[in-house]
Design an enzyme around this catalytic site. Structure first.
Site, PDB file in Angstrom:
ATOM      1  CD  GLU A 159      11.148  40.971  28.515  1.00  0.00           C
ATOM      2  OE1 GLU A 159      11.454  41.991  27.968  1.00  0.00           O
ATOM      3  OE2 GLU A 159      10.227  41.008  29.298  1.00  0.00           O
ATOM      4  CD  GLU A 175      11.541  40.538  33.799  1.00  0.00           C
ATOM      5  OE1 GLU A 175      10.900  41.601  33.400  1.00  0.00           O
ATOM      6  OE2 GLU A 175      12.542  40.184  33.523  1.00  0.00           O
TER       7      GLU A 175
END
Ligand code: NOJ
Length: 445
Positions: free
Chosen positions: A167, A355
């Site tokens: 991320e 995720e």
């Protein structure tokens, strides 16, 4: 909503779980480990949400925890390497105990027949490198390359699945623009160079993995959010487009050869001040897969601040919607939208949901945790994943965030995302109802 079964998914669909080093390992300043920016950030007197000094003590509990993942009938165990545990000063001398530790983790996965997927960078930059400017310093390219060279040569014969960054928009946006995450820097003059160097390292890291690891399967992950305008007014629609460009397109498009999304955010052209000759090519890499990480929906409106973006978010807590206990809107359908969006890029090959999860204020009662809401969330999420598959999206796997409740960055230990409950005093883990549900769901494949 029909009842989804694991059997409805393709045979080779991968089911996994994701954890990260800082949020779990503990042993922050022992066994030869150097300090990371998160060690510094959370140990400052001004930080009031605890720290990851102990976390879930994965350093000493990794064997039982990997077994816990296996007990859920999962195929994949995704974890990250702490750069400062391998190279305490970021570059130069190696910490043999740290190197051994990840061999032990990997070997345990192999022995238990759960595939290790390794993330190279999940936000814990060595502090010595931050002292030289961290991601804002272009030398990060050499520092990161040295680290990736080492890891891939050391573990590449055993690990084939590699993720370069976790991320980037989260660690660059929150850490170098908003000051909410480590290293706590703010403003556009930190954000732009940090972002550009991150984009370069993303591609360069990918190339190093492919060079050093035979039969590597290399990817990188992106956070994403569904962004809707507050109403139909053009100015709000445009604001939503800009937030979408920032949150969902910023880091993937340069890798795909499309450059930064300056069509939607013209002010972003300033990032070119940090370009050197050849950067446009250097930013590109044909990843074997991308990781999509989706948690919440955003509602946007036009606003005079911040500059460049001229858009802001209307907090979910003011919108009368269901929220997780971090105040984010729970909107499982958004995952379908995101899978469609990322699948639409021609050069994106496979997609893994690397995720996905939800945090609630789970309560332990008689050694049980009745987290019905999380089961609901999983059911809906699997339903929309299946729907995405039916619409020909490129999704190939689902990894839950996360195994055991852990240290949730700026939120501390109050945001519980685990399939197992952690008692942070005794370090005991208790399987939640959602963990039992997932275990049963996956047993019928
Ligand atoms: C994404 C991050 O990768 C992870 O570290 C974090 O805990 C989850 N989001 C939940 O916020």
């Amino acid at each position: 909503m029909t009842n989804v079964k694991a059997k409805n998914f393709p045979k080779d669909f991968k089911w996994g779980v994701t954890i990260s080093a800082y949020q779990n390992e503990g042993k922050w300043n022992t066994y030869g480990k150097g300090k990371s920016i998160w060690d510094t950030f959370t140990n400052e007197p001004g930080f009031k949400k605890g720290n990851g000094n102990v976390a879930t003590n994965f350093y000493h509990h990794y064997k039982e925890d990997i077994k816990r993942a296996k007990d859920l009938n999962l195929d994949v165990f995704r974890f990250s390497i702490s750069w400062a545990r391998i190279l305490p000063k970021g570059t130069g001398s190696i910490n043999p105990k740290g190197v051994r530790f990840y061999h032990d983790v990997i070997n345990t996965c192999i022995e238990l027949d759960i595939e290790p997927w390794v993330t190279l960078y999940h936000w814990d930059l060595p502090q010595t490198l931050e002292n030289k400017g961290g991601w804002t310093n272009r030398n990060i390219i050499d520092w990161f390359s040295e680290y990736v060279e080492f890891c891939t040569k050391e573990y590449g014969n055993k690990v084939k699945k590699w993720i370069v960054l976790n991320e980037p928009m989260s660690f660059v946006g929150l850490g170098y623009f908003m000051g909410m995450h480590a290293p706590g820097k703010k403003g556009i003059l930190n954000f732009l160079p940090a972002a550009h160097h991150t984009t370069l390292c993303q591609a360069i890291g990918g190339r190093i993995v492919r060079k050093n690891v035979e039969n590597a399967f290399v990817g990188t992950t992106f956070s994403c959010s569904v962004v809707k305008p507050v109403n139909r007014l053009v100015k709000h629609k445009r604001a939503a487009e800009r937030i979408d460009a920032l949150l969902n397109r910023f880091f993937i498009e340069p890798a795909l050869g499309l450059g930064y999304p300056t069509d939607s955010i013209p002010g972003l052209k300033q990032i070119e001040n940090y370009f050197k000759e050849g950067d446009k090519e250097l930013m590109q890499f044909d990843f074997d897969f991308i990781g999509v990480q989706y948690y919440f929906k955003i509602v946007a409106k036009h606003s005079l601040l911040p500059p460049l973006l001229f858009a802001t978010e209307i907090p979910a807590t003011k919108r009368n919607v269901k929220t997780n206990n971090m105040g984010m809107e729970i909107y499982p359908k958004g995952l379908l939208k995101m899978l469609e969006k990322f699948s639409a890029y021609e050069n994106v090959k496979d997609i893994y949901i690397t995720e996905s999860g939800v945090c609630f204020d789970d309560k332990l009662k008689d050694e049980k945790i009745k987290d019905k809401n999380r089961i609901k969330y999983l059911k809906k999420t699997f339903y929309y994943t299946l729907m995405a598959l039916e619409k020909n999206s490129k999704v190939k796997g689902y990894f839950a965030w996360t195994l055991v409740d852990n240290f949730e960055w700026a939120e501390g230990i109050s945001a519980r995302f685990g399939l197992y409950y952690t008692d942070f005093v005794t370090q005991k883990r208790f399987i939640k109802k959602s963990g039992l549900w997932l275990q049963k769901f996956l047993s019928k494949r």
